[in-house]
Design a protein around this motif. Structure first.
Motif, PDB file in Angstrom:
ATOM      1  N   ALA A 226       0.792  -1.345  -0.110  1.00 38.31           N
ATOM      2  CA  ALA A 226       0.113   0.071   0.026  1.00 38.31           C
ATOM      3  C   ALA A 226       0.867   1.270   0.176  1.00 38.31           C
ATOM      4  O   ALA A 226       0.533   2.133  -0.744  1.00 38.31           O
ATOM      5  N   ASN A 227       1.765   1.204   0.736  1.00 43.89           N
ATOM      6  CA  ASN A 227       2.824   2.322   0.658  1.00 43.89           C
ATOM      7  C   ASN A 227       3.681   2.612  -0.573  1.00 43.89           C
ATOM      8  O   ASN A 227       3.933   3.604  -0.872  1.00 43.89           O
TER       9      ASN A 227
ATOM     10  N   HIS B 274       1.428   3.914  -3.022  1.00 43.91           N
ATOM     11  CA  HIS B 274       0.884   5.318  -2.731  1.00 43.91           C
ATOM     12  C   HIS B 274       2.519   6.256  -3.146  1.00 43.91           C
ATOM     13  O   HIS B 274       2.168   7.398  -3.861  1.00 43.91           O
TER      14      HIS B 274
ATOM     15  N   LEU C 121       0.651   6.507  -6.874  1.00 41.40           N
ATOM     16  CA  LEU C 121      -0.389   7.621  -6.829  1.00 41.40           C
ATOM     17  C   LEU C 121       0.184   8.990  -6.634  1.00 41.40           C
ATOM     18  O   LEU C 121      -0.427   9.556  -7.703  1.00 41.40           O
ATOM     19  N   VAL C 122       1.033   9.363  -5.945  1.00 40.49           N
ATOM     20  CA  VAL C 122       1.499  10.692  -5.948  1.00 40.49           C
ATOM     21  C   VAL C 122       2.184  11.248  -6.929  1.00 40.49           C
ATOM     22  O   VAL C 122       1.815  12.306  -7.500  1.00 40.49           O
TER      23      VAL C 122
ATOM     24  N   VAL D 156      -0.450  11.906  -9.249  1.00 37.64           N
ATOM     25  CA  VAL D 156      -1.097  13.311  -9.031  1.00 37.64           C
ATOM     26  C   VAL D 156      -0.159  14.546  -9.509  1.00 37.64           C
ATOM     27  O   VAL D 156      -0.804  15.320 -10.152  1.00 37.64           O
TER      28      VAL D 156
ATOM     29  N   LEU E  94      -9.549  16.975  -7.798  1.00 40.65           N
ATOM     30  CA  LEU E  94      -9.166  16.616  -6.374  1.00 40.65           C
ATOM     31  C   LEU E  94     -10.149  15.716  -5.876  1.00 40.65           C
ATOM     32  O   LEU E  94     -10.024  14.786  -5.462  1.00 40.65           O
TER      33      LEU E  94
ATOM     34  N   VAL F  66     -10.487  11.262  -5.680  1.00 45.58           N
ATOM     35  CA  VAL F  66     -10.676  10.730  -4.569  1.00 45.58           C
ATOM     36  C   VAL F  66     -11.969   9.922  -4.249  1.00 45.58           C
ATOM     37  O   VAL F  66     -12.010   8.919  -3.968  1.00 45.58           O
TER      38      VAL F  66
ATOM     39  N   PRO G 141      -9.773  11.791   2.179  1.00 52.40           N
ATOM     40  CA  PRO G 141      -9.079  12.843   1.559  1.00 52.40           C
ATOM     41  C   PRO G 141      -8.191  13.544   2.218  1.00 52.40           C
ATOM     42  O   PRO G 141      -7.104  14.133   1.905  1.00 52.40           O
TER      43      PRO G 141
ATOM     44  N   LEU H 293      -4.737  11.629   2.095  1.00 51.05           N
ATOM     45  CA  LEU H 293      -4.076  11.859   0.886  1.00 51.05           C
ATOM     46  C   LEU H 293      -3.475  13.080   0.942  1.00 51.05           C
ATOM     47  O   LEU H 293      -2.565  13.496   0.434  1.00 51.05           O
TER      48      LEU H 293
ATOM     49  N   LEU I  73      -0.609  13.725   3.130  1.00 44.81           N
ATOM     50  CA  LEU I  73       0.488  12.872   2.348  1.00 44.81           C
ATOM     51  C   LEU I  73       1.321  13.574   1.269  1.00 44.81           C
ATOM     52  O   LEU I  73       2.654  13.631   0.902  1.00 44.81           O
ATOM     53  N   TRP I  74       0.397  14.140   0.362  1.00 44.98           N
ATOM     54  CA  TRP I  74       0.985  14.999  -0.774  1.00 44.98           C
ATOM     55  C   TRP I  74       1.475  16.070  -0.184  1.00 44.98           C
ATOM     56  O   TRP I  74       2.673  16.562  -0.759  1.00 44.98           O
TER      57      TRP I  74
ATOM     58  N   LEU J 254      -2.067   4.420   5.919  1.00 50.82           N
ATOM     59  CA  LEU J 254      -2.441   4.139   4.710  1.00 50.82           C
ATOM     60  C   LEU J 254      -3.291   2.581   4.716  1.00 50.82           C
ATOM     61  O   LEU J 254      -4.182   2.134   4.281  1.00 50.82           O
TER      62      LEU J 254
END
Lengths: 154, 385
Positions: free
Chosen positions: A60-61, A64, A68-69, A72, A96, A100, B83, B86, B89-90, B122
């Motif tokens: 999961a980490n 992410h 994921l980041v 984004v 955003l 989500v 949200p 996330l 963390l962003w 997470l």
């Protein structure tokens, strides 16, 4: 020093907070409770899939931080290039929210859940539900963009 | 060519130029998450204690709707945290790429505790979300054990983080914050970003809360459950077929309830005898660990009456057993407070009609302030202890 107005910005402190070590001791003890629980219950956690628990934690980490980041950030760069400044903030907010909601709804929409023949589990049409939420977000975003773009610039 | 080579290099903290990656943004989101995670932890702890009772702590049977409120809040707050997490963390993502990677032993300890906090957060939100979506494949382990113990690790990491950041956070949120009037970017402002994140939490809450807040049931289009659909108009956690119960097994002509264990007069009662006993009607919720619930009218025989008839000592607890052959929730414990609560019933009827087989026909437990999985269905035995 006391003459400084209370709203004068000051720099963030360098170095470690004096609460760091107390926090580490207390937090460390709480973490130890969790680690002990994992070890005591290792049978339940590894029964059918030995690397399961840790694998999901790490997976999961990694997903992410490395998928994921960056995705984004890439979308953020594209929005900066493609969307004109006056409405950019509104578009970013709309994206955003939509992203989500999609992330949350994906397992429902893709039907990944198992109902085991129980009709009362996942009884809705989640594709339609997601479409409905995204449509609401899109309409609100478009209205806000229209409002912002018509506002006279200062 | 040179450009391409540069892009392949790993980023550093300075590679990220948005003014939103600032301590004040992180502080606001951090405070919100501190609050939501505390709610999730305490409500989760309560649910764990219901399902894994400890000897010296007898949980009360009142207020009747407490578990419903607490577990509904657990799931809603958890989803609202998605949200927030996330976005947080962003916001702090540039720090992932800080150099040097480990500057000192203290820095190493702080990063290790952050790995616990970020990793655990997470893990918790991911496993919680897929669990309420009934998507079990990624979790080839006991969800409850994995989720519960990960919560302790995460909360420990949170406490370390609070200690490490309390000074910075207070300054970041004060009028003297160096990034209070940060450089305006050409996109979302900090206030705009935080508003968007908050609104997203709100959208998710409205989209799922209707599985426990009846008034929202029509507009909660992404809720994994409806509180108003199923046999007799109510959902079930486990159908009779899933539990291996068929109409023959629950045949009312052959049905016998036994009350045994630490009693002076062991009882065996058939359905006619149970129906002939004084009946009590209560309105109580079924509140599932997955955060959905509904309230209904139940009619049946108070457990206190059965214990009195069997001559159980005052202050006895009991174990309620189902006809189910196996399963973690085949039996459920009633502590002394739950066993003696007048509203703890063996119900024969739901909203004035005999129980549907999926709701536990012929006899099910219904008691106040209790997880749904412990409202044992298809009851055939009470063992007093």
């Amino acid at each position: 020093m006391s003459a400084t107005p209370s709203s004068t910005p000051v720099a963030y402190p360098e170095g470690r907070s004096r609460w760091f070590w107390p926090g580490l001791v207390v937090g460390g003890m709480v973490m130890a409770v969790g680690v002990r629980g994992l070890i005591v219950n290792r049978a339940a956690l590894m029964a059918t899939n030995p690397p399961g628990w840790l694998g999901l934690w790490l997976g999961a980490n990694l997903v992410h931080d490395l998928v994921l980041v960056p995705a984004v950030l890439a979308v953020g760069l594209a929005v900066r290039r493609l969307v004109p400044a006056p409405v950019r903030a509104v578009v970013q907010a709309g994206l955003l929210c939509s992203a989500v909601v999609v992330l949350y709804a994906l397992p429902l929409v893709l039907g990944l859940g198992s109902t085991g023949g129980n009709d009362t589990i996942l009884p809705r049409d989640y594709g339609r539900g997601l479409f409905f939420v995204l449509a609401v977000v899109a309409v609100v975003t478009a209205a806000a963009a229209l409002f912002v773009s018509r506002r006279p610039r200062e | 060519m040179g450009e391409g080579a540069r892009r392949l290099r790993l980023p550093t903290t300075g590679s990220f130029t948005s003014p939103l990656h600032a301590p004040r943004t992180a502080a606001v989101l951090g405070l919100a998450l501190g609050l939501t995670f505390t709610v999730c932890f305490l409500t989760g702890l309560l649910s764990h204690l219901h399902q894994h009772p400890i000897g010296w702590l007898t949980l009360p049977s009142r207020p009747a709707g407490l578990y419903r409120l607490s577990q509904g809040a657990h799931v809603i707050t958890g989803v609202a945290s998605i949200p927030l997490l996330l976005a947080k963390l962003w916001t702090v993502y540039p720090h992932l790429w800080a150099r040097p990677v480990l500057a000192s032993p203290a820095h190493a300890l702080e990063r290790l505790s952050l790995a616990a906090l970020v990793g655990g957060s997470l893990f918790l939100l991911f496993t919680g979300t897929i669990n309420i979506a009934y998507w079990y494949e990624p979790m080839r382990f006991s969800f409850t054990a994995g989720h519960y113990w990960a919560a302790w690790i995460t909360m420990g990491g949170l406490l370390v983080h609070v200690g490490a950041k309390v000074t910075t956070t207070r300054l970041a949120l004060s009028k003297r914050s160096p990034d209070r009037h940060g450089p305006a970017g050409d996109g979302l402002s900090r206030r705009g970003f935080l508003t968007a994140v908050g609104l997203t939490s709100g959208v998710l809450v409205v989209a799922i809360a209707g599985q426990t807040v009846g008034a929202l049931r029509r507009i909660s289009v992404l809720a994994p459950r409806r509180p108003d659909a199923g046999p007799q108009g109510y959902p079930v956690n486990r159908t009779a077929a899933q539990a291996g119960i068929d109409a023959g097994g629950a045949d009312e002509r052959r049905f016998l309830l036994s009350v045994e264990g630490d009693v002076r007069r062991p009882l065996t009662l058939d359905l006619a005898q149970l129906r002939a006993m004084p009946q009590r009607e209560v309105t109580l919720p079924i509140s599932c660990v997955e955060g959905w619930s509904f309230s209904a009218r139940w009619t049946g025989v108070p457990v206190t009456a059965l214990l009195a008839l069997a001559g159980a000592a005052d202050g006895s607890g009991a174990t309620v057993e189902s006809m189910e052959a196996e399963g973690a929730y085949r039996t459920s414990p009633l502590n002394r407070l739950q066993a003696r609560d007048p509203d703890t019933l063996l119900a024969l009827q739901l909203d004035g009609q005999p129980l549907a087989l999926d709701h536990g026909f012929p006899l099910r437990l219904i008691a106040p302030n209790r997880p749904g999985v412990q409202q044992t269905k298809w009851v055939r035995r009470i063992v007093v202890a």
